[in-house]
Design an enzyme around this catalytic site. Structure first.
Site, PDB file in Angstrom:
ATOM      1  N   LYS A  62       0.838  -1.204   0.000  1.00 28.24           N
ATOM      2  CA  LYS A  62       0.000   0.000   0.000  1.00 28.24           C
ATOM      3  C   LYS A  62       0.867   1.245   0.000  1.00 28.24           C
ATOM      4  O   LYS A  62       1.682   1.444   0.900  1.00 28.24           O
ATOM      5  CB  LYS A  62      -0.911  -0.007   1.225  1.00 28.24           C
TER       6      LYS A  62
ATOM      7  N   ASP B 284      -2.639  10.231   3.996  1.00 31.99           N
ATOM      8  CA  ASP B 284      -4.039   9.820   4.127  1.00 31.99           C
ATOM      9  C   ASP B 284      -4.772  10.745   5.082  1.00 31.99           C
ATOM     10  O   ASP B 284      -4.638  10.651   6.297  1.00 31.99           O
ATOM     11  CB  ASP B 284      -4.115   8.376   4.636  1.00 31.99           C
TER      12      ASP B 284
ATOM     13  N   LYS C  65     -10.223  12.199   8.772  1.00 29.07           N
ATOM     14  CA  LYS C  65      -9.743  11.744  10.065  1.00 29.07           C
ATOM     15  C   LYS C  65      -9.741  12.905  11.067  1.00 29.07           C
ATOM     16  O   LYS C  65      -9.697  14.071  10.686  1.00 29.07           O
ATOM     17  CB  LYS C  65      -8.306  11.226   9.943  1.00 29.07           C
TER      18      LYS C  65
ATOM     19  N   ASP D  14     -12.151   6.629   4.025  1.00 36.21           N
ATOM     20  CA  ASP D  14     -10.942   6.390   4.807  1.00 36.21           C
ATOM     21  C   ASP D  14     -10.537   4.919   4.792  1.00 36.21           C
ATOM     22  O   ASP D  14      -9.496   4.557   5.334  1.00 36.21           O
ATOM     23  CB  ASP D  14     -11.138   6.872   6.252  1.00 36.21           C
TER      24      ASP D  14
ATOM     25  N   ARG E 102      -7.461  -0.585   0.964  1.00 40.77           N
ATOM     26  CA  ARG E 102      -7.927  -1.842   0.357  1.00 40.77           C
ATOM     27  C   ARG E 102      -8.333  -1.638  -1.092  1.00 40.77           C
ATOM     28  O   ARG E 102      -8.306  -2.580  -1.890  1.00 40.77           O
ATOM     29  CB  ARG E 102      -9.061  -2.426   1.191  1.00 40.77           C
TER      30      ARG E 102
END
Length: 503
Positions: A267, A272, A279, A349, A353
């Protein structure tokens, strides 16, 4: 663009304590609460070591693991001081204990130009790795105002005492340990670069330089190529950023005919924010580490090439920045992953994946025998296992094999299950899958179950969640400082070498 070059101490073999050395590092064990100096196979005068023991006992040293005690050197030794580092119980010494002890000693050797050690007499490779990684620091963005002064600089040279500096096995062990330490430090270096300076295109350029230096085949897909080929997960995550995504492929071909094929996927979210599902602000700066999985697989495929491992290894590395903006994907959007599976994005978020799914499908098109993916994927990993224990999921036999090897090299991976009842939580109202479950519990496992949907039939697969272990926000320990740790480079190397040896 040049390949990243982490600054590590020079590691050399030595047959005796040289006059150029400033400090001697020895091991100290604890037996029934009483410390004992671990002798260096005649490499250091035993009477002098006896004086060292008396001195460290006088100041309260116990020999507990990673305890560091510094005392003046006896007159018989050509150094100015001796560091005794704890190894714990005498009957429990293993390579990881030695590695951690060496790392603890290295962190105490600031301002020292040259150190000599007897830890190498216990395990040369472990001692070399520990000293190199314990001395690693990241200072790229420190100006003269905060850059370490000479007394704060890490040790520049470590002499590892061995019976013979001409011994081929010793030379090979040192070369291997140096290569491993450099790979782990390279992964750390990638992670520690701030997101202002390591965005997808820059990360791809640095990975390319590293790969080309190692003689790897390198392929980079930019946003146009990703769109043309249908990498909807990578594009969906990266569409909110002004800095577009990339997919990097690094391929190593061994000299062995009919070698096993190993695919690595990592990844690479260079930062992020959580996207629209943003977040909390507190601690968000640590999300510079959300590309630690990508850093690890890039470093590992390069390491496999440098060690000449008898397996074919290809790293498929998706890179994106997850930002909120007017162009960002929204909760409720549906995207089409590479290969055709549609996914309802319930939570932006849960982006890792999505990019991993694209990369896993692409990696499986090569027909690998084994696939390892790794990611700082879920906060649930830390809830379940803490900050130092990776969760290992996947096909049962390979999962257990990876976890066992991870513990053998000191990275402490632990096997985790895929409970059948969790799969239903990924059913979507409008698409083939949802990217998260409404069920609160088992988040690490549910993320792994999502990825399982994209693994090709017949591929032995392991997923390593390193959300906590890849980035140390706490106090330094052993050979781990603050920031990037390089986990799970050593695990993946051990698995690849095991595959090369046993299939």
């Amino acid at each position: 663009m040049s390949a990243p070059t982490p600054d590590l101490p020079e590691l050399v073999l030595a047959g005796s304590v040289s006059k150029r050395a400033d400090v001697l590092v020895v091991g100290l064990t604890s037996t029934d609460g009483a410390p004992e100096v671990v002798l260096g196979d005649g490499l250091v005068d035993e009477d002098a070591l006896g004086e060292v023991l008396d001195a460290v006992q006088a100041v309260g040293a116990t020999g507990r693991a990673e305890e560091v005690t510094r005392v003046p050197a006896p007159a018989e030794l050509p150094v100015t001081s001796v560091i005794a580092v704890g190894l714990g119980a005498a009957d429990g010494i293993d390579p990881e204990r030695i590695r951690r002890a060496a790392g603890a000693a290295a962190r105490a050797l600031t301002g020292v130009a040259t150190a000599t050690t007897t830890l190498s007499a216990l395990d040369l490779g472990a001692a070399a790795e520990g000293f190199a990684l314990g001395a690693y620091t990241y200072t790229e963005f420190r100006s003269e105002k905060s850059a370490p002064k000479p007394e704060g600089q890490p040790v520049a040279r470590v002499e590892l005492l061995v019976p013979s500096t001409r011994d081929r096995a010793a030379k090979a062990a040192l070369a291997r340990a140096t290569a491993i330490a450099e790979a782990v430090a390279t992964a750390r270096e990638f992670v520690n670069v701030p997101p202002s300076h390591l965005f997808p295109a820059e990360f791809a350029a640095r990975a390319k330089a590293l790969g080309e230096d190692a003689g790897l085949k390198v392929e980079i897909l930019d946003e146009k190529a990703l769109a043309k080929q249908g990498f909807g997960g990578i594009l969906g995550v990266g569409k909110g950023s002004s800095r577009p995504p990339r997919l990097v492929r690094l391929t190593y071909r061994s000299k062995k005919r009919s070698a096993a094929k190993v695919a690595l996927v990592g990844k690479g979210v260079t930062f992020d924010t959580g996207g629209i599902s943003i977040k909390p602000a507190a601690g968000m700066e640590a999300m510079t580490s959300d590309m630690a999985g990508a850093a690890a697989v890039v470093a590992t495929v390069v390491l496999a090439a440098r060690l000449g491992v008898a397996a074919d290894v290809t790293a498929t590395v998706p890179m994106a920045e997850n930002m909120p903006s007017s162009t960002a994907q929204r909760p409720g959007d549906v995207l089409t992953q590479y290969g055709g599976t549609t996914v309802e994005v319930i939570n932006t978020d849960a982006e890792g994946r999505l990019i991993l799914a694209d990369a896993i499908v692409r990696a499986c098109e090569d027909g690998p025998d084994y696939l390892i993916d790794t990611a700082t994927l879920t906060g649930a990993q830390m809830v379940a296992l803490g900050t130092r224990t990776p969760g290992v999921m996947g096909t049962d036999d390979f999962r257990d094999r990876v976890a066992t090897l991870s513990r053998e090299v000191g990275e402490e991976g632990w096997p985790m299950p895929f409970p059948e009842e969790l799969r239903a939580g990924l059913d979507s109202r409008v698409a083939d899958l949802a990217n998260v479950s409404a069920q609160r519990w088992g988040g690490m496992l549910t993320a792994g179950i999502f990825l399982k949907e994209f693994v090709g039939d017949g591929v032995q697969w392991a997923h390593i969640d390193v959300a906590g272990p890849a980035f140390n926000t706490g106090s330094p320990f052993g050979y781990i400082g603050k920031g990037g740790t390089g986990v799970p480079v050593r695990t993946m190397l051990a698995v690849i070498e095991d595959i090369a040896a046993h299939g």
